[in-house]
Enzyme design. Sequence first.
Site, PDB file in Angstrom:
ATOM      1  N   LYS A  11     -19.730 -16.244   7.419  1.00 16.18           N
ATOM      2  CA  LYS A  11     -18.666 -16.307   6.542  1.00 16.18           C
ATOM      3  C   LYS A  11     -17.970 -17.989   7.407  1.00 16.18           C
ATOM      4  CE  LYS A  11     -17.054 -11.818   4.816  1.00 16.18           C
ATOM      5  NZ  LYS A  11     -16.547 -11.484   4.844  1.00 16.18           N
ATOM      6  N   TYR A  51     -16.871 -12.831  -5.516  1.00 17.21           N
ATOM      7  CA  TYR A  51     -15.779 -11.126  -5.615  1.00 17.21           C
ATOM      8  C   TYR A  51     -15.074 -11.015  -6.416  1.00 17.21           C
ATOM      9  CZ  TYR A  51     -17.082 -11.370   0.144  1.00 17.21           C
ATOM     10  OH  TYR A  51     -17.147 -11.762   0.985  1.00 17.21           O
ATOM     11  N   PHE A  59      -5.736  -8.347  -1.094  1.00 17.70           N
ATOM     12  CA  PHE A  59      -6.134  -9.495  -0.622  1.00 17.70           C
ATOM     13  C   PHE A  59      -7.325 -10.312  -1.354  1.00 17.70           C
ATOM     14  CE2 PHE A  59      -9.238  -5.830  -0.194  1.00 17.70           C
ATOM     15  CZ  PHE A  59     -10.084  -6.183  -1.047  1.00 17.70           C
ATOM     16  N   THR A  93     -15.572  -3.321   8.445  1.00 17.81           N
ATOM     17  CA  THR A  93     -15.196  -4.199   8.192  1.00 17.81           C
ATOM     18  C   THR A  93     -13.492  -4.572   9.015  1.00 17.81           C
ATOM     19  OG1 THR A  93     -14.885  -3.150   6.071  1.00 17.81           O
ATOM     20  CG2 THR A  93     -13.505  -5.531   5.719  1.00 17.81           C
ATOM     21  N   ARG A 104     -19.674  -7.805  14.082  1.00 21.57           N
ATOM     22  CA  ARG A 104     -18.298  -7.653  14.020  1.00 21.57           C
ATOM     23  C   ARG A 104     -16.977  -7.629  15.280  1.00 21.57           C
ATOM     24  NH1 ARG A 104     -17.987  -5.436   7.758  1.00 21.57           N
ATOM     25  NH2 ARG A 104     -17.830  -7.651   7.258  1.00 21.57           N
ATOM     26  N   ASN A 114     -13.452 -11.738   9.068  1.00 16.74           N
ATOM     27  CA  ASN A 114     -14.313 -10.411  10.235  1.00 16.74           C
ATOM     28  C   ASN A 114     -16.138 -11.213  10.122  1.00 16.74           C
ATOM     29  OD1 ASN A 114     -15.112 -10.752   7.022  1.00 16.74           O
ATOM     30  ND2 ASN A 114     -15.075  -8.408   7.349  1.00 16.74           N
ATOM     31  N   HIS A 117     -20.689 -11.529   5.952  1.00 14.67           N
ATOM     32  CA  HIS A 117     -20.869 -10.346   4.548  1.00 14.67           C
ATOM     33  C   HIS A 117     -22.422  -9.314   4.521  1.00 14.67           C
ATOM     34  CE1 HIS A 117     -20.561  -8.347   0.268  1.00 14.67           C
ATOM     35  NE2 HIS A 117     -21.397  -9.082   0.198  1.00 14.67           N
ATOM     36  N   GLU A 128     -26.664  -9.798  -5.642  1.00 16.67           N
ATOM     37  CA  GLU A 128     -25.435 -11.417  -4.571  1.00 16.67           C
ATOM     38  C   GLU A 128     -26.758 -12.127  -4.391  1.00 16.67           C
ATOM     39  OE1 GLU A 128     -23.482  -8.652  -1.667  1.00 16.67           O
ATOM     40  OE2 GLU A 128     -22.189  -8.615  -2.692  1.00 16.67           O
TER      41      GLU A 128
END
Length: 139
Positions: A11, A51, A59, A93, A104, A114, A117, A128
């Site tokens: 990310k 998403y 969120f 998460t 993480r 975080n 993914h 995905e």
Amino acid sequence: MAGTRTLTIIKPDAFGAGKTGQIIAHLEQAGFRIRAARVLHLTHAQAEAFYAVHRQRPFFAPLTTFMTSGPCMPMILERADAVSTLRTTIGATDPAEAAANTVRKLYAESKERNAIHASDSDENAEREAGFFFAEADRI
Ligand code: CMP
């Protein structure tokens, strides 16, 4: 039978902080091999589409804003039992709840920022992977 491929995204927080190499090394040491990779800066429309399952969650807006805040790096990864093994490798998460030596725990700042993914099922891994990669881009 559990599938052998899954989709990950390094990310914008981790990519921007120069943690990409360390995270890829961690994933390779966990037995994953990269079968496709690219770097891109998601548009808002792309982040919202990726998403979409979280559209009604509180969120959703901060998540899509964060995911468009800088470049990220999606990859298709391969190893036996790919989906569940990757989720174990990256940890919970929320990094505060993540097990020791998970991606993480080592690299994430918060539940929102975080670091990484991972797909949550074989079905979503395929969906995905198709979001980011054409068949011709996979080995
Ligand atoms: P990810 O695996 O990319 O899937 C959905 C993301 O939403 C998740 O990682 C988190 O980064 C983000 N998120 C932000 N807040 C929450 C929350 N309260 N619960 C679950 N996911 C959250």
